[in-house]
Design an enzyme around this catalytic site. Structure first.
Site, short mmCIF file in Angstrom:
data_model
loop_
_atom_site.label_atom_id
_atom_site.label_comp_id
_atom_site.label_asym_id
_atom_site.label_seq_id
_atom_site.Cartn_x
_atom_site.Cartn_y
_atom_site.Cartn_z
N ASP A 160 16.20 27.54 67.68
CA ASP A 160 14.75 27.41 67.67
C ASP A 160 14.32 26.02 67.20
O ASP A 160 13.40 25.41 67.76
CB ASP A 160 14.12 28.49 66.79
N SER A 164 21.34 25.35 56.62
CA SER A 164 20.41 26.06 55.73
C SER A 164 20.56 27.56 55.87
O SER A 164 20.86 28.08 56.94
CB SER A 164 18.96 25.65 56.07
#
Length: 280
Positions: free
Chosen positions: A230, A263
């Protein structure tokens, strides 16, 4: 690098319920010892949050439920810098994604659409010549109608993979897929512009099936790949819309994707887009 335009994202908003385990379970198997997190997600939400952090602003068109999750999803977008005026609240639960991630960052995902099944275009303006990015976690008919109304650049992240209406594919200025999705949608072989991601193999651009550009992947320690695609989509669309050439845009998007996989968050923090362009 020229300033990036404000990106309008049409798509899904989910709460991500994520279990981290040492390995993914096989069919019928139970794996213990997991840790559970709850965070904002959904392909649309992830792309809008990434766009706002990369470019300073973004707009989201979608739907959430009239529940606590709906309020938290909208608040998370607003905190990222996303305009949520066109995010509708509908009766019932918000969308939910059930995610299992192993120690290598690989995942399994099951999505319960909830409010995403009720996305419409009420209150959304696509006639301002701006850039629009959509995905297929909402009804493809809504995506097609948005494409018809869009007067500027229209991009589609064709995921989850499905057969695309011919009118929609013709309208797309850019389609973005991963390698598996590219193989599952044969129509893309004739599309005017398709970006394909290959994980550690980088990303390529194709025009009517002919490769026109390629960028290698940036090395990164993979913690979570859920939001990486994304983030890549948002960065690529913003880079192209700002005037970067295809190779530079792919390289910039690969750099953003590398930050994302490092992350634990589905909607990570990012620097501004120009910081990933290597001075291009």
């Amino acid at each position: 690098m020229p300033a990036s335009p404000t990106l309008t994202v049409l798509g899904s908003l989910n709460v991500d319920l994520t279990s981290r385990v040492h390995r993914l379970p096989s069919p019928g198997e139970t794996i213990g010892g997991g840790t559970l997190t709850r965070q904002p997600g959904g392909k649309g939400g992830n792309q809008a949050a990434a766009a706002a952090r990369l470019a300073g602003a973004a707009r989201m068109v979608g739907a959430v439920g009239d529940d606590t999750d709906g309020r938290s999803l909208t608040q998370a977008l607003a905190m990222a810098g996303v305009n949520t005026d066109a995010v509708r609240q509908v009766p019932g639960p918000s969308g939910t994604a059930l995610i299992v991630i192993d120690s290598e960052g690989e995942n399994q995902i099951a999505v319960c659409p909830g409010a995403n099944a009720h996305v419409d275009l009420e209150g959304a303006d696509f006639s301002d010549g701006g850039t629009v990015l959509a995905q297929l976690e909402i009804d493809v008919g809504i995506v097609l109608e948005a494409a018809r109304r869009t007067t500027g650049f229209f991009a589609l992240n064709a995921a989850p993979a499905q057969e695309l209406p011919a009118e929609l594919l013709e309208r797309c200025d850019l389609v973005i897929v991963n390698e598996s999705e590219y193989g599952l949608i044969p129509q893309l072989g004739n599309a005017k512009r398709v970006a394909v991601t290959y994980g550690a193999g980088g990303a390529s651009m194709f025009a009517h099936g002919v490769k026109t550009a390629h960028a290698p992947a940036r090395k990164a320690r993979v913690v979570n790949s859920v939001g990486a695609g994304d983030a890549f989509c948002a960065a690529l669309v913003l880079a192209l819309a700002s005037g970067l050439d295809e190779q530079s845009s792919l390289a910039t998007a690969c750099a953003v994707g590398a930050d994302a996989v490092a992350s634990e968050l589905s909607q990570p923090e990012f620097g501004r887009l120009e910081s990933y362009s290597g001075g291009l």
